[in-house]
Design a protein around this motif. Structure first.
Motif, PDB file in Angstrom:
ATOM      1  N   HIS A  33       0.844  -1.194   0.000  1.00 42.91           N
ATOM      2  CA  HIS A  33       0.000   0.000   0.000  1.00 42.91           C
ATOM      3  C   HIS A  33       0.879   1.244   0.000  1.00 42.91           C
ATOM      4  O   HIS A  33       1.793   1.360   0.819  1.00 42.91           O
ATOM      5  N   ILE A  34       0.631   2.155  -0.909  1.00 45.87           N
ATOM      6  CA  ILE A  34       1.350   3.432  -0.941  1.00 45.87           C
ATOM      7  C   ILE A  34       0.553   4.427  -0.100  1.00 45.87           C
ATOM      8  O   ILE A  34      -0.635   4.657  -0.364  1.00 45.87           O
ATOM      9  N   SER A  35       1.192   4.989   0.895  1.00 47.87           N
ATOM     10  CA  SER A  35       0.488   5.907   1.789  1.00 47.87           C
ATOM     11  C   SER A  35       0.047   7.157   1.037  1.00 47.87           C
ATOM     12  O   SER A  35       0.601   7.512  -0.007  1.00 47.87           O
ATOM     13  N   ARG A  36      -0.954   7.823   1.581  1.00 52.30           N
ATOM     14  CA  ARG A  36      -1.429   9.077   0.977  1.00 52.30           C
ATOM     15  C   ARG A  36      -0.301  10.105   0.935  1.00 52.30           C
ATOM     16  O   ARG A  36      -0.189  10.877  -0.010  1.00 52.30           O
ATOM     17  N   GLU A  37       0.534  10.110   1.995  1.00 56.38           N
ATOM     18  CA  GLU A  37       1.634  11.070   2.054  1.00 56.38           C
ATOM     19  C   GLU A  37       2.631  10.826   0.921  1.00 56.38           C
ATOM     20  O   GLU A  37       3.057  11.780   0.242  1.00 56.38           O
ATOM     21  N   ILE A  63      -7.418   6.296  -7.341  1.00 54.00           N
ATOM     22  CA  ILE A  63      -8.375   5.260  -6.949  1.00 54.00           C
ATOM     23  C   ILE A  63      -7.602   4.185  -6.194  1.00 54.00           C
ATOM     24  O   ILE A  63      -6.845   3.407  -6.786  1.00 54.00           O
ATOM     25  N   ASP A  64      -7.752   4.178  -4.850  1.00 54.03           N
ATOM     26  CA  ASP A  64      -7.006   3.204  -4.057  1.00 54.03           C
ATOM     27  C   ASP A  64      -7.888   2.368  -3.131  1.00 54.03           C
ATOM     28  O   ASP A  64      -7.407   1.459  -2.454  1.00 54.03           O
ATOM     29  N   LYS A  65      -9.191   2.652  -3.078  1.00 56.16           N
ATOM     30  CA  LYS A  65     -10.091   1.823  -2.285  1.00 56.16           C
ATOM     31  C   LYS A  65     -10.379   0.521  -3.039  1.00 56.16           C
ATOM     32  O   LYS A  65     -10.711   0.566  -4.228  1.00 56.16           O
ATOM     33  N   SER A  86      -1.276  -0.922  -6.076  1.00 55.32           N
ATOM     34  CA  SER A  86      -1.631  -0.132  -4.893  1.00 55.32           C
ATOM     35  C   SER A  86      -2.729   0.871  -5.215  1.00 55.32           C
ATOM     36  O   SER A  86      -3.602   1.139  -4.391  1.00 55.32           O
ATOM     37  N   ALA A  87      -2.660   1.435  -6.416  1.00 52.84           N
ATOM     38  CA  ALA A  87      -3.654   2.430  -6.829  1.00 52.84           C
ATOM     39  C   ALA A  87      -3.667   2.526  -8.340  1.00 52.84           C
ATOM     40  O   ALA A  87      -2.728   2.096  -9.020  1.00 52.84           O
ATOM     41  N   VAL A  88      -4.740   3.071  -8.832  1.00 53.34           N
ATOM     42  CA  VAL A  88      -4.816   3.455 -10.243  1.00 53.34           C
ATOM     43  C   VAL A  88      -5.038   4.965 -10.263  1.00 53.34           C
ATOM     44  O   VAL A  88      -5.957   5.473  -9.608  1.00 53.34           O
ATOM     45  N   ILE A  89      -4.167   5.647 -10.970  1.00 57.13           N
ATOM     46  CA  ILE A  89      -4.274   7.105 -11.072  1.00 57.13           C
ATOM     47  C   ILE A  89      -4.894   7.461 -12.413  1.00 57.13           C
ATOM     48  O   ILE A  89      -4.330   7.134 -13.465  1.00 57.13           O
ATOM     49  N   ALA A  90      -6.045   8.080 -12.381  1.00 58.35           N
ATOM     50  CA  ALA A  90      -6.658   8.581 -13.607  1.00 58.35           C
ATOM     51  C   ALA A  90      -6.108   9.981 -13.853  1.00 58.35           C
ATOM     52  O   ALA A  90      -6.288  10.882 -13.027  1.00 58.35           O
ATOM     53  N   VAL A  91      -5.415  10.134 -14.969  1.00 59.75           N
ATOM     54  CA  VAL A  91      -4.884  11.448 -15.348  1.00 59.75           C
ATOM     55  C   VAL A  91      -5.942  12.132 -16.209  1.00 59.75           C
ATOM     56  O   VAL A  91      -6.339  11.616 -17.259  1.00 59.75           O
ATOM     57  N   ILE A 193      -0.086   1.835 -10.332  1.00 56.28           N
ATOM     58  CA  ILE A 193       1.175   2.051  -9.619  1.00 56.28           C
ATOM     59  C   ILE A 193       1.242   1.144  -8.400  1.00 56.28           C
ATOM     60  O   ILE A 193       0.249   0.967  -7.696  1.00 56.28           O
ATOM     61  N   GLY A 194       2.397   0.547  -8.184  1.00 56.80           N
ATOM     62  CA  GLY A 194       2.590  -0.339  -7.040  1.00 56.80           C
ATOM     63  C   GLY A 194       3.948  -1.002  -7.102  1.00 56.80           C
ATOM     64  O   GLY A 194       4.871  -0.491  -7.733  1.00 56.80           O
TER      65      GLY A 194
END
Length: 218
Positions: A33-37, A63-65, A86-91, A193-194
């Motif tokens: 898990h990549i932290s929010r920070e 989107i990380d939930k 860990s998450a998918v980032i929608a650009v 990303i992960g």
């Protein structure tokens, strides 16, 4: 060689390593898990990318939930990295980014980068020009800027030990509907990303003479 030159050479090599080690990875460790920070820091560094008139039209939906990644999975044609990463980032590209011109150029004035009267001139000209662009031209600009920041984001991620894959294979219309994306925002791409569990496949590139031309196309 001086100590300063040694440091510069090392920095160059580290940068080249990041470029050479970046791969499109499709198999991720779902336990990472990549932290929010840390995610915020990655995105903050990515936003140092250039953009048209410095309007910075990129917007990110991270989107990380797990339940939302599951929601995205069929929209992205069941590509497993969507749920494993860990998450998918929608650009996204903001076609109304000119509305932030006053804030952007105001920051430049506060930082001492330009006089207030110059900033006002830039704001008036920028807002006038971008607000009157045809829709297709506005979309073209944010696609270009979105591509620039996407590449920078992936290199920043690699420098921090993470892996990524850019994804254009998804149902854009369903994504817009499912995640409530307004017409103000243009989806550019998704980036998973992960941490890789398997390295990305090695790839080849065309010989440089096949893609580079000097002064005229031949």
């Amino acid at each position: 060689m001086t100590n300063s030159q040694n440091i510069h050479t090392l920095e160059q090599q580290l940068f080249l390593d990041v470029i050479k080690e970046r791969r499109s990875v499709r198999t991720y460790d779902p336990a990472v898990h990549i932290s929010r920070e840390e995610m915020t820091e990655i995105l903050k560094l990515a936003t140092l990318a250039p953009s048209s008139s410095n309007l910075q039209p990129w917007r990110f939906l991270v989107i990380d939930k797990p339940e939302l990644k599951q929601k995205l999975l069929p929209i992205a044609y069941n590509q497993q990295q969507v749920v494993e990463a860990s998450a998918v980032i929608a650009v996204l590209g903001d076609v109304e980014s000119y509305k932030k011109a006053e804030k952007i150029y105001g920051q430049a004035v506060e930082a001492g980068f330009m006089p207030a009267d110059t900033a006002k001139s830039f704001i008036d000209r920028t807002v006038g020009m971008y607000s009157s662009l045809p829709a297709e031209k506005a979309r073209q600009i944010v696609y270009t800027d979105g591509g620039l920041i996407s590449m920078q984001l992936m290199l920043v991620a690699r420098s921090k030990g993470y892996d990524t894959v850019p994804m254009g294979g998804y149902d854009q219309a369903k994504f817009i509907e499912a995640f409530g994306i307004s017409e103000q925002y243009v989806p550019v791409m998704l980036i998973a990303i992960g941490k890789a569990t398997k390295p990305g496949h090695p790839t080849t590139r065309l010989p440089i003479e096949d893609v580079v031309f000097f002064n005229e196309m031949s």
